[in-house]
Design a protein around this motif. Structure first.
Motif, mmCIF file in Angstrom:
data_model
loop_
_atom_site.group_PDB
_atom_site.id
_atom_site.type_symbol
_atom_site.label_atom_id
_atom_site.label_comp_id
_atom_site.label_asym_id
_atom_site.label_seq_id
_atom_site.Cartn_x
_atom_site.Cartn_y
_atom_site.Cartn_z
ATOM 1 N N ALA A 222 -9.457 19.409 -31.271
ATOM 2 C CA ALA A 222 -10.129 19.150 -32.545
ATOM 3 C C ALA A 222 -11.465 18.466 -32.308
ATOM 4 N N ILE A 223 -12.375 18.623 -33.303
ATOM 5 C CA ILE A 223 -13.695 17.985 -33.252
ATOM 6 C C ILE A 223 -14.066 17.554 -34.663
ATOM 7 N N ASN A 224 -14.702 16.383 -34.795
ATOM 8 C CA ASN A 224 -15.160 15.957 -36.110
ATOM 9 C C ASN A 224 -16.658 16.203 -36.264
ATOM 10 N N ASP A 225 -17.196 15.886 -37.438
ATOM 11 C CA ASP A 225 -18.606 16.187 -37.695
ATOM 12 C C ASP A 225 -19.554 15.308 -36.897
ATOM 13 N N ALA A 226 -19.061 14.194 -36.356
ATOM 14 C CA ALA A 226 -19.879 13.345 -35.488
ATOM 15 C C ALA A 226 -19.898 13.854 -34.055
ATOM 16 N N GLY A 227 -19.101 14.879 -33.758
ATOM 17 C CA GLY A 227 -19.077 15.460 -32.415
ATOM 18 C C GLY A 227 -18.031 14.884 -31.490
ATOM 19 N N LEU A 228 -17.172 13.990 -31.979
ATOM 20 C CA LEU A 228 -16.116 13.436 -31.143
ATOM 21 C C LEU A 228 -15.013 14.482 -30.968
ATOM 22 N N ILE A 229 -14.637 14.735 -29.728
ATOM 23 C CA ILE A 229 -13.650 15.759 -29.397
ATOM 24 C C ILE A 229 -12.390 15.084 -28.862
ATOM 25 N N VAL A 230 -11.231 15.594 -29.275
ATOM 26 C CA VAL A 230 -9.962 15.100 -28.742
ATOM 27 C C VAL A 230 -9.150 16.260 -28.188
ATOM 28 N N GLY A 231 -8.217 15.908 -27.303
ATOM 29 C CA GLY A 231 -7.368 16.919 -26.698
ATOM 30 C C GLY A 231 -6.426 16.277 -25.699
ATOM 31 N N ALA A 232 -6.064 17.040 -24.678
ATOM 32 C CA ALA A 232 -5.163 16.551 -23.637
ATOM 33 C C ALA A 232 -5.653 17.037 -22.279
ATOM 34 N N SER A 233 -5.420 16.222 -21.255
ATOM 35 C CA SER A 233 -5.832 16.575 -19.901
ATOM 36 C C SER A 233 -4.757 16.148 -18.908
ATOM 37 N N GLU A 234 -4.640 16.917 -17.871
ATOM 38 C CA GLU A 234 -3.797 16.515 -16.753
ATOM 39 C C GLU A 234 -4.484 15.363 -16.024
ATOM 40 N N THR A 235 -3.684 14.452 -15.464
ATOM 41 C CA THR A 235 -4.208 13.358 -14.656
ATOM 42 C C THR A 235 -3.912 13.634 -13.184
ATOM 43 N N GLU A 236 -4.358 12.733 -12.323
ATOM 44 C CA GLU A 236 -4.119 12.911 -10.892
ATOM 45 C C GLU A 236 -2.627 12.849 -10.547
ATOM 46 N N LYS A 237 -1.813 12.246 -11.430
ATOM 47 C CA LYS A 237 -0.372 12.181 -11.212
ATOM 48 C C LYS A 237 0.353 13.361 -11.854
ATOM 49 N N ARG A 238 -0.421 14.369 -12.297
ATOM 50 C CA ARG A 238 0.118 15.587 -12.913
ATOM 51 C C ARG A 238 0.881 15.288 -14.200
ATOM 52 N N ARG A 239 0.388 14.279 -14.927
ATOM 53 C CA ARG A 239 0.883 13.972 -16.258
ATOM 54 C C ARG A 239 -0.166 14.416 -17.267
ATOM 55 N N TRP A 240 0.297 14.682 -18.508
ATOM 56 C CA TRP A 240 -0.648 15.007 -19.577
ATOM 57 C C TRP A 240 -0.945 13.767 -20.398
ATOM 58 N N HIS A 241 -2.241 13.440 -20.546
ATOM 59 C CA HIS A 241 -2.670 12.304 -21.348
ATOM 60 C C HIS A 241 -3.656 12.770 -22.414
ATOM 61 N N ALA A 242 -3.561 12.151 -23.599
ATOM 62 C CA ALA A 242 -4.540 12.413 -24.651
ATOM 63 C C ALA A 242 -5.910 11.886 -24.212
ATOM 64 N N PHE A 243 -6.966 12.561 -24.666
ATOM 65 C CA PHE A 243 -8.316 12.078 -24.361
ATOM 66 C C PHE A 243 -9.210 12.164 -25.597
ATOM 67 N N ALA A 244 -10.288 11.397 -25.549
ATOM 68 C CA ALA A 244 -11.392 11.521 -26.498
ATOM 69 C C ALA A 244 -12.660 11.686 -25.681
ATOM 70 N N TRP A 245 -13.528 12.612 -26.085
ATOM 71 C CA TRP A 245 -14.783 12.898 -25.373
ATOM 72 C C TRP A 245 -15.934 12.703 -26.357
ATOM 73 N N ASP A 246 -16.853 11.817 -26.001
ATOM 74 C CA ASP A 246 -17.949 11.465 -26.910
ATOM 75 C C ASP A 246 -19.259 12.173 -26.611
ATOM 76 N N GLY A 247 -19.204 13.181 -25.770
ATOM 77 C CA GLY A 247 -20.408 13.899 -25.392
ATOM 78 C C GLY A 247 -20.945 13.489 -24.041
ATOM 79 N N LYS A 248 -20.458 12.356 -23.529
ATOM 80 C CA LYS A 248 -20.921 11.859 -22.233
ATOM 81 C C LYS A 248 -19.770 11.653 -21.251
ATOM 82 N N ARG A 249 -18.658 11.162 -21.747
ATOM 83 C CA ARG A 249 -17.536 10.895 -20.850
ATOM 84 C C ARG A 249 -16.211 11.100 -21.559
ATOM 85 N N MET A 250 -15.192 11.366 -20.764
ATOM 86 C CA MET A 250 -13.841 11.587 -21.257
ATOM 87 C C MET A 250 -13.031 10.310 -21.070
ATOM 88 N N LEU A 251 -12.486 9.812 -22.157
ATOM 89 C CA LEU A 251 -11.707 8.569 -22.137
ATOM 90 C C LEU A 251 -10.229 8.882 -22.324
#
Length: 251
Positions: A222-251
Motif C-alpha cells: 500500500a501507498i498513501n498520498d504522501a508517498g509512504l509505502i508499506v509492505g513486508a520483507s524477508e530479513t537476514e534470518k529468513r523471517r518476514w517483517h513489516a516495513f515502511a519506506w519513506d522514499g529514502k530508506r526501508m524501516l
C-alpha cells in the motif's frame, strides 16, 4: 481458480489480505454479516468514509457474489456474464473494483459504479485480469495476463484501458496499491528470479525499493498520498517483517 496467491509465501498473503482493508469512521449494524442466509458466509473487502462496504457473499455451494452493503441493504453487483464475482476495493465516491467471471468462465477485472453498472477492464492480451486497488479519482491498479502467459502489473489510463507497467527484468509483476497521484506499488520479479517491492511513478517507470538488511525478497502492499509505502520483507534470518519506506530508506 483466481487469484493465484500461491505464488506468494504464506506470511505475505496474510499481509496482502490485511492491506485490502482501509480505515474509515463508520458504524455498521448487522445481526449476521450482511444478513445473508443460513449456510452462507460473508467477507468485507473494503470500506469508504460514507460507510459503504464492498464485500463478498460466499454461498454454501462455494459460489462468490460481489456486493455492496450499507444501512442494512445489500446491492448485488452481478458478473460479466459468468457465475461468480468478488470485490477488492472501493473509493470515496463508491466506485468498486474487483474481478468477475465472463460468459466463457475467464476472470476479468471490473470497475463498478451505480450509474453505469459493471465495466469489463479487459486484459493485457491474455485471458484474465484482477483489480486490486482504486484511487480517489477512479484510476485502477491490478495485474493481468499478457499474451505470453505471465502476469504483469497494470494501471488504467484515462480511457480505462490497461497500461502494462512491466517488470524488474523477470517474468511477472503484481500491483497492490496506488495513490491519488497515480503512483503504484506492488511486487515484481527480477532477472535473477527474486521478487522485490516496487514503486511505479508516471513518467519515471518502475523502481525497486530493496529489502530489509540481508533479505532476498520483499513486497509492497500500500501507498498513501504522501508517498509512504508499506509492505513486508524477508530479513537476514529468513523471517518476514513489516516495513515502511519513506522514499529514502526501508524501516
Amino acid at each position: 481458480m483466481p487469484p493465484r496467491f500461491s505464488r506468494f509465501p504464506a506470511p505475505l498473503l496474510g499481509l496482502c489480505l490485511l492491506a485490502a482493508v482501509s480505515t474509515a469512521s463508520a458504524t455498521i449494524y448487522a445481526e449476521r454479516g450482511f444478513g445473508e442466509r443460513d449456510g452462507n458466509g460473508s467477507i468485507a473487502s473494503d470500506l469508504n468514509p460514507a460507510g459503504l462496504v464492498a464485500g463478498i457473499i460466499m454461498e454454501e455451494a462455494g459460489r462468490r457474489r460481489a456486493v455492496t452493503y450499507q444501512h442494512g441493504r445489500i446491492r448485488e453487483l452481478g458478473t460479466l456474464g459468468g457465475d461468480e464475482g468478488f470485490t477488492k476495493a472501493i473509493n470515496i465516491h463508491g466506485v468498486v473494483v474487483g474481478s468477475a467471471q465472463t460468459a466463457s468462465g475467464a476472470w476479468h477485472a471490473f470497475r463498478y459504479d451505480a450509474a453505469d453498472g459493471m465495466r469489463d477492464l479487459g486484459t493485457l492480451g491474455g485471458t484474465s485480469s484482477y483489480a486490486t486497488a482504486i484511487a480517489r479519482g477512479g484510476q485502477v491498479a491490478g495485474y493481468a495476463d499478457t499474451s505470453g502467459g505471465d502476469f504483469h502489473a497494470f494501471v488504467t489510463k484515462a480511457d480505462h484501458s490497461l497500461q502494462d507497467l512491466g517488470t524488474l527484468g523477470g517474468a511477472s509483476s503484481y500491483a497492490s496499491g496506488l495513490n491519488s497521484h497515480g503512483v503504484v506499488v506492488g511486487t515484481a520479479q527480477r532477472d535473477d528470479g527474486y521478487r522485490r517491492a516496487f514503486v511505479y511513478r508516471p513518467g519515471a517507470g518502475m523502481q525497486e525499493i530493496g529489502t530489509l538488511p540481508g533479505g532476498r525478497i520483499s513486497s509492497a502492499t500500500a501507498i498513501n498520498d504522501a508517498g509512504l509505502i508499506v509492505g513486508a520483507s524477508e530479513t537476514e534470518k529468513r523471517r518476514w517483517h513489516a516495513f515502511a519506506w519513506d522514499g529514502k530508506r526501508m524501516l
